[in-house]
Design an enzyme around this catalytic site. Structure first.
Site, short mmCIF file in Angstrom:
data_model
loop_
_atom_site.label_atom_id
_atom_site.label_comp_id
_atom_site.label_asym_id
_atom_site.label_seq_id
_atom_site.Cartn_x
_atom_site.Cartn_y
_atom_site.Cartn_z
N ASP A 193 4.46 40.80 54.04
CA ASP A 193 3.01 40.94 53.82
C ASP A 193 2.68 40.80 52.33
O ASP A 193 3.20 41.53 51.49
CB ASP A 193 2.62 42.34 54.34
CG ASP A 193 1.16 42.70 54.13
OD1 ASP A 193 0.40 41.86 53.64
OD2 ASP A 193 0.81 43.86 54.47
N HIS A 366 -2.39 48.05 53.16
CA HIS A 366 -1.36 47.12 52.69
C HIS A 366 -0.78 47.61 51.37
O HIS A 366 -1.52 48.00 50.46
CB HIS A 366 -1.95 45.72 52.49
CG HIS A 366 -2.57 45.15 53.73
ND1 HIS A 366 -1.85 44.38 54.61
CD2 HIS A 366 -3.81 45.28 54.25
CE1 HIS A 366 -2.64 44.03 55.62
NE2 HIS A 366 -3.83 44.56 55.42
ZN LIG Z 1 -2.93 41.51 59.11
ZN LIG Z 2 -3.11 44.83 59.99
#
Ligand SMILES: [Zn+2]
Ligand SMILES: [Zn+2]
Length: 553
Positions: A193, A366
């Site tokens: 990510d 995130h």
């Molecule tokens: Zn995502």
């Molecule tokens: Zn997500």
């Protein structure tokens, strides 16, 4: 001799959204995520954007399974479209909440024969030449996980969306120990990510948000409306806890909010103290200082509950001076305009508005730079292919990999459609495959890659319908026969009968909108557009441009 591992991203690179990755080994396939993207403002009349998965069309029989990392739309949203096209017999795997959300989504699309399988982290599953293991991660929705796929070439890890929250609301931090083990065993490839690869430091913990919400609530005398992502179940929990602590009742407004809270409650992710929750229709029975309303619409979505409140167009909630609206979310890039417009309407009504600029009432799901580095140091990958980000963030994530000691020529900055091929000799780009976007416009899937082109094509091939509806300012009822103007529509002999039916459709659509108390012109036109486009497509199998015009008298 081990074969070649192919990792083909069909979406999610060079963009945030529509994540979908095809992993191939010995001609067998595991698909990780089937996400969608929401359209940008210039994609007129488009409801959803899907990854173009034509590559899989002839390969459906080779698919061992589709694995979903978590229940966010950019990872799960395209699932009904993928299964409708590739067949309902492909097994779908994921954790419990994710599968419950998938089930509810597939039910809405009347896909009831799909085999959805709950998999727990740590369980090892054999899928043809792949061994699959899910690894528990923290993110802004419970039951998020990374996907480890092992072949006789080695193990690759798709992290899914993650942060390293040391104090998550449910007390279950990411499985750092297992990640470290993968590193010790020797990880072949990391696909991680990149969303916050540009933010230094560490993402704040989700559990830090609750006390700040309570602080904001304690300063309010009137009603409080909190808007957040409906899928952020821990956030909803924290809003409920703060409301309860201050003796306020809680009402849930917006379909997806009620749906997700129900799913979250039934799986034990949300606990609501007895007597706290009230029905939306009871809102008027409670004094303003005794109420918190949790609403959808944090992104300014056109038909969401908050947007309708801001347009004084919500059947149950009429906002007034003295009410406070709390945005416990930040706009996803591309949604800023719609959010600003909603905020401005709220000021016009006289509401107080509290956003993340005023208090730390949101935490990103995130990980920031230090967390991405921690991941790299834990799993010590031989090869790195940053995922989930625009090119800038992918590039920045690559630089972090390099800074933590990954060899520069082992870092691959990918684009959608180009597979990374890894074998015992090394890793390199393979030949480009077909990829792109597919638009959904309420009725069905289209396949034109450019919107302006699509408009022109629509006009030239199928023509245009302009429908003028005249409604009463008082109650939204239709006061004159709808007028239908059309140009260039290839009509059949029974055109008159069809036009009559079209007028009936307009009437029915207006009636339904009046019943749902949808009054705001923009929203009405949207409802009309969707109903008419569907009707015209069903009858003519064509997609003329449909332009509804609503006139109030
Ligand atoms: Zn995502
Ligand atoms: Zn997500």
């Amino acid at each position: 001799m081990p074969g070649t591992l192919r990792v083909l991203p069909l979406g999610g690179l060079g963009e945030i959204g529509k994540n979908m990755t095809v992993v191939e080994y010995e001609d067998r396939i595991v698909v990780v995520d089937t996400g969608l993207r929401f359209p940008t403002a210039e994609m007129m009349g488009i409801d959803l954007v899907l990854p173009d998965f034509a590559y899989l069309r002839d390969r459906a029989d080779d698919i061992e399974a589709i694995v979903i990392t978590h229940g966010h739309e950019d990872h799960i949203g395209a699932l009904p479209f993928v299964l409708r096209e590739l067949g309902q017999d492909i097994p779908v795997l994921g954790r419990r909440l994710t599968m419950a959300m998938a089930r509810s989504k597939l039910d809405e699309h009347k896909l009831r024969d799909v085999d959805l399988e709950d998999v727990e982290p740590g369980e090892k599953l054999e899928l043809g030449p792949f061994d699959l293991e899910l690894i528990h991660m923290t993110h802004s929705i419970p039951d998020s996980c990374g996907v480890a796929l092992t072949t006789d070439l080695g193990t690759m890890l798709v992290t899914g969306d993650y942060k390293f929250d040391q104090t998550p609301v449910d007390g279950r931090p990411a499985d750092i120990a297992r990640l470290a083990e993968l590193g010790k065993e020797g990880l072949l490839l990391l696909c991680g990510d990149s969303t916050n690869a540009d933010r230094p430091g560490w993402a704040p913990s989700e559990s830090g948000v609750g006390p700040h919400l309570e602080e904001v609530f304690s300063r309010c005398d009137g009603r409080i409306v909190v808007t957040s992502f409906a899928s952020n179940i821990h956030r909803v929990q924290q809003v409920i806890t703060a409301a309860h602590a201050l003796g306020r009742k809680v009402a849930l407004v917006g379909r997806s909010m009620r749906k997700n809270v129900n799913i979250g409650r039934s799986l034990g992710h949300i606990e609501i103290p007895e007597g706290t929750l009230i029905q939306a229709r009871e809102i008027e029975d409670f004094p303003p200082h005794k109420l918190v309303i949790i609403s959808t619409g944090s992104q300014g979505e056109p038909l969401s509950a908050l947007r309708r409140m801001a347009h004084r167009d919500h059947p149950q909630v009429e906002l007034k001076r003295g009410d406070t609206v709390v945005f416990s979310a930040t706009p996803i890039p591309g949604n800023e305009r719609a959010v600003n417009e909603t905020v401005d309407r709220l000021y016009q009504i006289g509401c107080e508005v509290v956003t993340t600029r005023d208090a730390p009432i949101h935490a990103s799901g995130h990980g920031y730079v230090e967390e991405l580095k921690l991941m790299l140091n834990l799993v010590k990958p031989r090869y790195v292919m940053p995922f989930h980000g625009d090119y800038r963030r992918i590039h920045l994530h690559g630089a972090l990999a390099s800074a933590t000691g990954v060899e520069t020529d082992h870092i691959f900055h990918g684009v959608n459609g180009t597979p990374l091929e890894v074998d015992s000799r090394g890793a390199r780009w393979g030949e480009k495959e077909h990829s792109g976007m597919v638009f959904v416009d309420g009725v069905d899937i289209g396949d034109v890659a450019d919107v302006a082109l699509r408009d022109r094509k629509m006009l030239s091939a199928d023509g245009i319908f302009v429908v003028v509806a005249t409604i009463s300012e008082q109650d939204g009822s239709s006061v004159a026969d709808p007028e239908v103007i059309f140009r260039g529509v290839p009509f059949r002999a029974d055109a008159e009968a069809l036009l009559d039916e079209l007028r009936d459709t307009v009437e029915a659509s207006l009636e339904r909108a009046a019943k749902e108390e949808i009054r705001e012109i923009d929203l009405l036109q949207e409802v009309l557009h969707d109903d008419l486009a569907q009707f015209v497509y069903e009858r003519l199998r064509r997609r003329p441009m449909v332009l509804p015009v609503v006139v109030e008298v």
